[in-house]
Write an enzyme that holds these catalytic residues in place. Sequence first.
Site, short mmCIF file in Angstrom:
data_model
loop_
_atom_site.label_atom_id
_atom_site.label_comp_id
_atom_site.label_asym_id
_atom_site.label_seq_id
_atom_site.Cartn_x
_atom_site.Cartn_y
_atom_site.Cartn_z
N ASN A 177 0.86 -1.23 -0.11
CA ASN A 177 0.07 -0.06 0.15
C ASN A 177 0.87 1.14 0.12
OD1 ASN A 177 -2.56 1.56 0.35
ND2 ASN A 177 -1.79 1.96 2.51
N HIS A 212 0.85 5.09 1.15
CA HIS A 212 0.49 6.02 2.33
C HIS A 212 1.00 7.31 2.25
CE1 HIS A 212 -2.04 6.86 5.86
NE2 HIS A 212 -0.73 7.71 6.21
#
Length: 212
Positions: A123, A125
């Site tokens: 992911n 971020h």
Amino acid sequence: MKEKIKIAVLVSGGGTNLQALIDYEKNTENCPYQIEIVIADTKKAYALERAQNAGIKTKIVSPFAVLGEQKAKNVSKEEKRIAVSDAALNAAKESGCDAIVLAGWLTVLSGKIIQEYSGKIVNLHPALLPKFGGVGMWGHNVHEAVLAAGEKESGCTVHLVDSGCDTGKILVQKKVPVMPGDTPETLYARIAPQEHKAMVEGVCQLAKMLSK
């Protein structure tokens, strides 16, 4: 050693980080990954158009698409998350994907996908984790929080996804200074180019880890 890992890229918005991955794959002779499918949790994601322009297959797994309009209106947030996560899992598996990349994906993944792709989901971020992570910390919310806290620097992080929220092992971080008079918009404008670099580096690292 595997030639390339096949990835599913999960998106919710404009897809600039997806575009960075597409461009790197197209322009790099020994790119270690291949984008097999782009999966969106909303039909409005411009990222879908980017994928189609690049000849990559797409799938929409919004709550309405997965559950039907009537049911989607009457189930809990958690049930929607699981339905969307399961649909994304099925699409990734049907496409033979080795790994999953969250590139501006806003649905918190729940259920089987976390276990079945354990250690194989990354992911991006928009802050320097472990600071400014967790529920509600996405997009401009993050940049507002960074400015409100008087931080001297910010940036972005690519990390492995586990069952927590923004808690997995960090693979790549890029830092930028916070300037006097910054707004969430000006701070984001400084971070965005670093996100594109971090996204590509993070996916290449993941490919290396999975090819061992």
